[in-house]
Design a protein around this motif. Sequence first.
Motif, PDB file in Angstrom:
ATOM      1  N   PRO A  47      -7.118  -2.982  -1.350  1.00  0.00           N
ATOM      2  CA  PRO A  47      -6.961  -2.629   0.002  1.00  0.00           C
ATOM      3  C   PRO A  47      -5.850  -1.883   0.381  1.00  0.00           C
ATOM      4  CG  PRO A  47      -6.370  -5.030  -0.650  1.00  0.00           C
ATOM      5  CD  PRO A  47      -6.705  -4.400  -1.584  1.00  0.00           C
ATOM      6  N   ASP A  48      -4.638  -2.012  -0.277  1.00  0.00           N
ATOM      7  CA  ASP A  48      -3.738  -1.238   0.333  1.00  0.00           C
ATOM      8  C   ASP A  48      -3.400   0.241  -0.240  1.00  0.00           C
ATOM      9  OD1 ASP A  48      -3.066  -2.051  -2.178  1.00  0.00           O
ATOM     10  OD2 ASP A  48      -0.881  -2.306  -1.900  1.00  0.00           O
ATOM     11  N   GLY A  49      -4.408   0.611  -0.958  1.00  0.00           N
ATOM     12  CA  GLY A  49      -4.375   2.005  -1.664  1.00  0.00           C
ATOM     13  C   GLY A  49      -5.751   2.637  -1.251  1.00  0.00           C
ATOM     14  N   PRO A  69       4.533   2.090  -2.573  1.00  0.00           N
ATOM     15  CA  PRO A  69       4.866   1.422  -3.635  1.00  0.00           C
ATOM     16  C   PRO A  69       5.669   0.074  -3.422  1.00  0.00           C
ATOM     17  CG  PRO A  69       6.058   3.360  -3.179  1.00  0.00           C
ATOM     18  CD  PRO A  69       4.997   3.253  -2.194  1.00  0.00           C
ATOM     19  N   GLU A  70       5.767  -0.646  -4.208  1.00  0.00           N
ATOM     20  CA  GLU A  70       6.349  -2.107  -3.859  1.00  0.00           C
ATOM     21  C   GLU A  70       7.799  -1.839  -3.607  1.00  0.00           C
ATOM     22  OE1 GLU A  70       5.683  -5.538  -6.404  1.00  0.00           O
ATOM     23  OE2 GLU A  70       3.714  -4.777  -6.825  1.00  0.00           O
ATOM     24  N   VAL A  77       4.730   6.431   1.099  1.00  0.00           N
ATOM     25  CA  VAL A  77       3.661   6.644   0.288  1.00  0.00           C
ATOM     26  C   VAL A  77       3.789   7.363  -1.313  1.00  0.00           C
ATOM     27  CG1 VAL A  77       2.652   8.744   1.048  1.00  0.00           C
ATOM     28  CG2 VAL A  77       0.947   6.993   0.370  1.00  0.00           C
ATOM     29  N   LYS A  78       3.167   6.748  -2.089  1.00  0.00           N
ATOM     30  CA  LYS A  78       3.431   7.039  -3.436  1.00  0.00           C
ATOM     31  C   LYS A  78       2.068   7.536  -3.807  1.00  0.00           C
ATOM     32  CE  LYS A  78       5.170   6.440  -8.286  1.00  0.00           C
ATOM     33  NZ  LYS A  78       6.019   5.713  -9.164  1.00  0.00           N
TER      34      LYS A  78
END
Length: 157
Positions: A47-49, A69-70, A77-78
């Motif tokens: 859901p976060d990508g 990324p964590e 954004v990565k």
Amino acid sequence: MIRTVLSAEVEDIVALHARARVTYYPDGLPQDGTDWVAAWQSAVARPDGHVLCVVEEGRIIGLASFRTPEGAPADTVKLFQFHVDPDHWRSGVGSALHAACVEEWQADGRRTAVLDVHVDNRRAQAFYARQGWIPDSENPPAEDDHHLNLRFSVTGK
């Protein structure tokens, strides 16, 4: 057409991923035990990508996967994966896909994008340089790492 990947398309994505990656490994694609079907299923379901794809004549010919990324700031954004089918290199597919990524990042309020690229992937390094990516001086690679870290200003500043 550029759109979000559907979960039913994971096998097609895995095949494209392999076709693109094998081009920069002199000894062929490493067999490191990664379950790429599971990895791509996870990327598509996150859901976060987001995973975007380029579709031409019903076939996926480009894809990009990105998320925060964590441990990174929320405005970063990565770009985890970015692949164009080798049969479509130098045709504008990658530039169009990159532009779609940047448009989404801007809409999401991102300021910075980061990625790492394999040191042997000179073609990708040249592509990213043309798009405005620069070496990430804040994140130099570890001594044994085979990747270069790049940074991109989403806001253009």
